[in-house]
Structures are given as C-alpha cells and as structure tokens.
Motif scaffolding. Structure first.
Motif, PDB file in Angstrom:
ATOM      1  N   GLY A  17     -10.997 -15.618   2.656  1.00 56.48           N
ATOM      2  CA  GLY A  17     -11.574 -14.371   3.144  1.00 56.48           C
ATOM      3  C   GLY A  17     -10.895 -13.176   2.511  1.00 56.48           C
ATOM      4  O   GLY A  17      -9.852 -13.298   1.858  1.00 56.48           O
ATOM      5  N   LEU A  18     -11.484 -12.023   2.679  1.00 56.53           N
ATOM      6  CA  LEU A  18     -10.951 -10.777   2.147  1.00 56.53           C
ATOM      7  C   LEU A  18      -9.899 -10.215   3.100  1.00 56.53           C
ATOM      8  O   LEU A  18     -10.146 -10.087   4.303  1.00 56.53           O
ATOM      9  CB  LEU A  18     -12.080  -9.759   1.964  1.00 56.53           C
ATOM     10  N   ASP A  19      -8.734  -9.869   2.560  1.00 55.36           N
ATOM     11  CA  ASP A  19      -7.698  -9.222   3.364  1.00 55.36           C
ATOM     12  C   ASP A  19      -8.043  -7.742   3.470  1.00 55.36           C
ATOM     13  O   ASP A  19      -8.032  -7.025   2.456  1.00 55.36           O
ATOM     14  CB  ASP A  19      -6.333  -9.397   2.700  1.00 55.36           C
ATOM     15  N   PRO A  20      -8.362  -7.251   4.667  1.00 57.25           N
ATOM     16  CA  PRO A  20      -8.797  -5.848   4.807  1.00 57.25           C
ATOM     17  C   PRO A  20      -7.696  -4.840   4.492  1.00 57.25           C
ATOM     18  O   PRO A  20      -7.990  -3.652   4.297  1.00 57.25           O
ATOM     19  CB  PRO A  20      -9.214  -5.762   6.269  1.00 57.25           C
ATOM     20  N   ARG A  21      -6.453  -5.275   4.438  1.00 55.90           N
ATOM     21  CA  ARG A  21      -5.351  -4.360   4.135  1.00 55.90           C
ATOM     22  C   ARG A  21      -5.260  -4.043   2.646  1.00 55.90           C
ATOM     23  O   ARG A  21      -4.620  -3.071   2.256  1.00 55.90           O
ATOM     24  CB  ARG A  21      -4.018  -4.972   4.597  1.00 55.90           C
ATOM     25  N   GLY A  22      -5.876  -4.892   1.809  1.00 56.02           N
ATOM     26  CA  GLY A  22      -5.745  -4.714   0.376  1.00 56.02           C
ATOM     27  C   GLY A  22      -4.442  -5.281  -0.154  1.00 56.02           C
ATOM     28  O   GLY A  22      -3.651  -5.885   0.577  1.00 56.02           O
ATOM     29  N   TYR A  23      -4.226  -5.068  -1.434  1.00 55.55           N
ATOM     30  CA  TYR A  23      -3.066  -5.624  -2.121  1.00 55.55           C
ATOM     31  C   TYR A  23      -1.754  -4.971  -1.680  1.00 55.55           C
ATOM     32  O   TYR A  23      -1.682  -3.752  -1.511  1.00 55.55           O
ATOM     33  CB  TYR A  23      -3.229  -5.438  -3.630  1.00 55.55           C
ATOM     34  N   ALA A  24      -0.730  -5.807  -1.535  1.00 62.56           N
ATOM     35  CA  ALA A  24       0.640  -5.333  -1.345  1.00 62.56           C
ATOM     36  C   ALA A  24       1.551  -6.237  -2.162  1.00 62.56           C
ATOM     37  O   ALA A  24       1.452  -7.467  -2.081  1.00 62.56           O
ATOM     38  CB  ALA A  24       1.047  -5.362   0.120  1.00 62.56           C
ATOM     39  N   ARG A  25       2.400  -5.643  -2.956  1.00 63.25           N
ATOM     40  CA  ARG A  25       3.295  -6.407  -3.823  1.00 63.25           C
ATOM     41  C   ARG A  25       4.227  -7.286  -2.993  1.00 63.25           C
ATOM     42  O   ARG A  25       4.819  -6.843  -2.024  1.00 63.25           O
ATOM     43  CB  ARG A  25       4.106  -5.444  -4.676  1.00 63.25           C
TER      44      ARG A  25
END
Length: 278
Positions: A262-270
C-alpha cells in the motif's frame, strides 16, 4: 575517526595519483561513479574498477556503471561479495552493513592482491562520516582509503564536480542497496529483494517518479514517494494510490510471501526502515 584533511575539491586527482594504483569499489551511485571516472582518467590501467553484483544491488546501478565504462573506456570487474551466503547479513541486524561490507572488502582485497594494486578505494564522502555507518568499520578493518574524504569533498562537491565534467549521472538520485528497504529485524531474502526491485521499477516507469521506495516489514510492503507530490496542491495522490493498487495485483502474484502492499500517506523519509531496537 577519519580525518578530512586540509585538501580541497581539485585535489582529488592528486590524491588518487598519490596512491599509485588502486581498486575502486564502484556501486553505481554518483559518488563511486565519479571516483571510477576520475581514477581511470588519473591512473589509466593502474585503476581497476570493481562492482559487486547481487540481488541487493539495483539493476539500474549496474547498468549506469557499465554505461560510464563504455563512455570512458574502462573495464568493469564484476565480483560476488557473498552476502547472500552470510547468515549474519541475512538476519538483518542493526549492523547489517558491516557484514555486507566485510564480505565485499575481503573479495576486493583479494582482487587488489591478484592485480597488484596498492590501495582499495571507496566513494565515501565527508557527509557519510556524520551518519551511523557500520560499513565504515569494515572499511577500517581492511585499510580502505576514502579519497573524497582525503580531498575534503562532501556530496554537494561531488555532484558539482560531476556537473562540471559533464557526466551524465551528475543528477542521479541516491540509490542505496535494496537491503536498506527491508526493516531492521526482518530477514533479508531473495523474494523480498526482488519484490522491492519490482515495485520500485514498475512505479518509476508508470509514474515517471525519481524518488520511490518500497519498504518491507514482515509480510507488509509500503510505498514511499516524495511527500511534495502527495500534498493536496500537487493533485497526484489519487493517481499514485491507483498505480500502487494496480501493480499490487501483480506484486502479490509474484511474491506470495508478502501479504499486503500500500501507499504510505506520510511519503518518503530517509532511513525509515532502520531501527536501533527492532
């Protein structure tokens, strides 16, 4: 602790010339690609460019290195670092990178002896010294030199130099190994690595995105993209969620050991997949 020394960017060729000869550990990312190009230009046949090929190495990185080799006229020595046979690496502990790099540097040290090269060199830069990087401990164990550090170069300086030299990879996004997408404590398997590669490649091709990460924790996969394109004003969240759902159907057929995607609604985080207490 590695000292950066007093040098500046233009000194990188001088640093390499001072080695006399070297094996360059080239992963296919911007840093090691630039190092490979500059080492070849400075040392010619006295620079051996080596690349580890494994299920954890993105195919795009290998292709990028071979394209640079074609354009610059150097050969690539492909090696097997053996991490997929190391149970300590496969367990995916906090110091996973130490075990991976130990295998890599052991193989490259043998290659240096076989080819008569004096130094083993990596693309580590100044910015890397501020992170938790167990691989640097392995590098120290094998006496690996870091010419960009010795020349006082950080990531921005590396990209600037690549641009100034007109190199095609200057703007290539960061591309760490596929194992970095697997949450600490979730074992590394060929299926999980292949699943990461499939999902990221499919979404890049379908959506034209530069930044895509497929993180796997246990039997669940989550897709991370640039948070800016998930913002309401970008108007792309629905498109991206639909694309994730669509490739998810093929994903589950190919990789039955991973139950959900699924898509992580928070977006990318290193570094989201890294846990000090998994």
């Amino acid at each position: 602790m590695i000292s950066s020394g007093p040098m500046t960017t233009p000194d990188i060729a001088s640093v390499l010339a001072g080695y006399g000869s070297c094996v360059v550990a080239a992963s296919g990312g911007v840093d090691s690609l630039l190092l490979a190009v500059v080492a070849h230009r400075a040392l010619g046949a006295l620079a051996v460019i080596a690349h580890a090929v494994s299920p954890a190495v993105p195919a795009g990185d290998t292709a990028r290195l071979h394209e640079a080799a074609r354009l610059e006229g150097f050969a690539v020595r492909r090696v097997d670092a053996g991490e997929m046979r190391d149970p300590r690496y496969l367990e995916n502990p906090v110091d996973r990178c130490y075990h991976c790099k130990t295998g890599l540097y052991r193989r490259l040290s043998a290659l240096a002896r076989e080819t008569g090269m004096a130094v083993l060199a990596s693309g580590t830069n100044l910015d890397d010294l501020s992170d938790y990087r167990p691989g640097l401990v392995a590098a120290q164990d094998f006496g690996v030199r870091h010419p960009f550090v010795e020349a006082g170069m950080d990531k921005a300086a590396i990209r600037a130099m690549a641009r100034a030299l007109g190199l095609f990879f200057a703007e290539t996004p960061a591309s760490p190994c596929l194992g970095s997408r697997i949450h600490t404590g979730t074992p590394i398997t060929r299926e999980r690595l292949a699943a990461v590669a499939f999902a990221e490649d499919a979404l890049r091709e379908r959506l034209g995105l530069g930044l895509v990460r497929c993180r796997i924790q246990g039997d669940a996969a989550r897709i991370e993209v640039d948070p800016a394109i998930l913002a309401p004003e970008a108007g792309r969240r629905g498109e991206i969620a639909a694309a994730v759902a669509e490739i998810g159907r093929e994903f589950r057929k190919r990789f039955p050991g991973i139950a959900t995607i699924g898509l992580d609604p928070r977006g990318y985080a290193r570094g989201r997949a890294f846990h000090t207490n998994p």
